[in-house]
Design a protein around this motif. Structure first.
Motif, PDB file in Angstrom:
ATOM      1  N   ILE A  62     -14.860  98.360  31.330  1.00 28.98           N
ATOM      2  CA  ILE A  62     -13.567  98.183  30.652  1.00 28.98           C
ATOM      3  C   ILE A  62     -12.511  98.923  31.469  1.00 28.98           C
ATOM      4  CG2 ILE A  62     -12.258  98.664  28.552  1.00 28.98           C
ATOM      5  CD1 ILE A  62     -14.867  98.499  26.985  1.00 28.98           C
ATOM      6  N   ASP A  63     -11.493  98.195  31.938  1.00 29.77           N
ATOM      7  CA  ASP A  63     -10.454  98.822  32.762  1.00 29.77           C
ATOM      8  C   ASP A  63      -9.505  99.653  31.897  1.00 29.77           C
ATOM      9  OD1 ASP A  63      -8.112  97.284  31.860  1.00 29.77           O
ATOM     10  OD2 ASP A  63      -8.989  95.599  32.940  1.00 29.77           O
ATOM     11  N   GLY A  64      -8.608 100.377  32.552  1.00 32.66           N
ATOM     12  CA  GLY A  64      -7.699 101.286  31.858  1.00 32.66           C
ATOM     13  C   GLY A  64      -6.760 100.608  30.879  1.00 32.66           C
ATOM     14  N   LEU A  65      -6.194  99.464  31.246  1.00 35.29           N
ATOM     15  CA  LEU A  65      -5.273  98.775  30.338  1.00 35.29           C
ATOM     16  C   LEU A  65      -5.987  98.220  29.114  1.00 35.29           C
ATOM     17  CD1 LEU A  65      -2.898  96.960  32.866  1.00 35.29           C
ATOM     18  CD2 LEU A  65      -2.385  98.960  31.432  1.00 35.29           C
ATOM     19  N   THR A  66      -7.179  97.681  29.309  1.00 38.36           N
ATOM     20  CA  THR A  66      -7.951  97.158  28.180  1.00 38.36           C
ATOM     21  C   THR A  66      -8.364  98.302  27.250  1.00 38.36           C
ATOM     22  OG1 THR A  66      -8.755  95.334  29.536  1.00 38.36           O
ATOM     23  CG2 THR A  66      -9.987  95.817  27.523  1.00 38.36           C
ATOM     24  N   ALA A  67      -8.823  99.407  27.827  1.00 37.14           N
ATOM     25  CA  ALA A  67      -9.190 100.574  27.016  1.00 37.14           C
ATOM     26  C   ALA A  67      -7.977 101.082  26.244  1.00 37.14           C
ATOM     27  CB  ALA A  67      -9.770 101.683  27.894  1.00 37.14           C
ATOM     28  N   ALA A  68      -6.827 101.148  26.914  1.00 33.68           N
ATOM     29  CA  ALA A  68      -5.609 101.617  26.251  1.00 33.68           C
ATOM     30  C   ALA A  68      -5.238 100.709  25.079  1.00 33.68           C
ATOM     31  CB  ALA A  68      -4.456 101.682  27.253  1.00 33.68           C
ATOM     32  N   ALA A  69      -5.341  99.401  25.284  1.00 32.99           N
ATOM     33  CA  ALA A  69      -5.024  98.460  24.204  1.00 32.99           C
ATOM     34  C   ALA A  69      -5.956  98.677  23.013  1.00 32.99           C
ATOM     35  CB  ALA A  69      -5.117  97.027  24.712  1.00 32.99           C
ATOM     36  N   ARG A  70      -7.227  98.878  23.271  1.00 32.74           N
ATOM     37  CA  ARG A  70      -8.187  99.118  22.179  1.00 32.74           C
ATOM     38  C   ARG A  70      -7.929 100.448  21.482  1.00 32.74           C
ATOM     39  NH1 ARG A  70     -13.831  96.720  24.700  1.00 32.74           N
ATOM     40  NH2 ARG A  70     -13.021  94.622  25.053  1.00 32.74           N
ATOM     41  N   LEU A  71      -7.546 101.456  22.255  1.00 38.32           N
ATOM     42  CA  LEU A  71      -7.217 102.754  21.660  1.00 38.32           C
ATOM     43  C   LEU A  71      -5.997 102.633  20.751  1.00 38.32           C
ATOM     44  CD1 LEU A  71      -7.789 104.944  24.834  1.00 38.32           C
ATOM     45  CD2 LEU A  71      -9.079 105.148  22.686  1.00 38.32           C
ATOM     46  N   ARG A  72      -5.021 101.851  21.169  1.00 39.09           N
ATOM     47  CA  ARG A  72      -3.805 101.659  20.367  1.00 39.09           C
ATOM     48  C   ARG A  72      -4.072 100.834  19.101  1.00 39.09           C
ATOM     49  NH1 ARG A  72      -1.948 105.720  21.847  1.00 39.09           N
ATOM     50  NH2 ARG A  72      -0.375 105.945  23.449  1.00 39.09           N
ATOM     51  N   GLU A  73      -5.069  99.971  19.135  1.00 39.32           N
ATOM     52  CA  GLU A  73      -5.398  99.140  17.971  1.00 39.32           C
ATOM     53  C   GLU A  73      -6.166  99.908  16.903  1.00 39.32           C
ATOM     54  OE1 GLU A  73      -7.654  95.989  19.744  1.00 39.32           O
ATOM     55  OE2 GLU A  73      -5.877  95.041  20.615  1.00 39.32           O
ATOM     56  N   ALA A  74      -6.907 100.929  17.291  1.00 41.10           N
ATOM     57  CA  ALA A  74      -7.780 101.655  16.365  1.00 41.10           C
ATOM     58  C   ALA A  74      -7.009 102.749  15.623  1.00 41.10           C
ATOM     59  CB  ALA A  74      -8.956 102.263  17.120  1.00 41.10           C
ATOM     60  N   GLU A  75      -7.229 102.815  14.335  1.00 40.30           N
ATOM     61  CA  GLU A  75      -6.558 103.815  13.489  1.00 40.30           C
ATOM     62  C   GLU A  75      -6.821 105.246  13.962  1.00 40.30           C
ATOM     63  OE1 GLU A  75      -4.067 105.170  10.703  1.00 40.30           O
ATOM     64  OE2 GLU A  75      -4.491 103.036  10.934  1.00 40.30           O
ATOM     65  N   HIS A  76      -8.054 105.551  14.357  1.00 37.84           N
ATOM     66  CA  HIS A  76      -8.420 106.921  14.740  1.00 37.84           C
ATOM     67  C   HIS A  76      -7.847 107.365  16.087  1.00 37.84           C
ATOM     68  CE1 HIS A  76     -11.510 104.542  16.800  1.00 37.84           C
ATOM     69  NE2 HIS A  76     -11.559 105.543  17.653  1.00 37.84           N
TER      70      HIS A  76
END
Length: 147
Positions: A62-76
């Motif tokens: 998982i690249d940095g932008l994809t990881a960042a997008a997932r981090l931003r989507e998750a409540e925690h």
């Protein structure tokens, strides 16, 4: 009174780069954890969210932008400041970083002081952690006794 130590998760597939970033941050009083890719980052953040995350752009799994997008989507994790660190960001990558809500982008190579200043800025910690109390007391004692 000591300020709380900031915990930073450094995510990069290049082990020497992770080690260099970790060393520079630890020298400034940060607590540092490491992940080798975006997948490992997401797992670690779920169990123990850090105060700030640095993400390399180009990584396997998982690249940095994809990881960042997932981090931003998750409540925690949506509130955690993100710093993208890259040597290869295209204008399109930078637009996507803005859309995702990445807080800062550092271009490799970067000066250690720029890394530290960026981490402090995105975390809202503008002051250096205080020096340990013991050396300061010894110095004050010498001054007060004239030695």
């Amino acid at each position: 009174m000591r300020t709380p130590t900031l915990r930073v998760l450094v995510v990069d597939d290049d082990e020497p780069v992770r080690r260099l970033i970790r060393l520079n941050l630890e020298l400034e009083g940060f607590e540092v954890e490491q992940a080798a890719d975006g997948r490992e980052c997401l797992t670690m953040v779920r169990t123990n969210p850090p105060d700030v995350i640095t993400l390399d752009l180009v990584m396997p799994a998982i690249d940095g932008l994809t990881a960042a997008a997932r981090l931003r989507e998750a409540e925690h994790s949506r509130h955690i400041p993100l710093v993208l660190i890259t040597a290869a960001a295209t204008p399109r990558d930078r637009v996507r970083a803005d859309e995702i809500g990445i807080d800062a982008v550092l271009t490799k190579p970067f000066a250690p002081q720029d890394l530290v200043a960026t981490i402090r800025r995105v975390a809202g910690a503008t002051v250096r952690p205080p020096l340990p109390a013991e050396p300061a007391r010894k110095s004050e004692e010498r001054t007060s006794t004239g030695h």
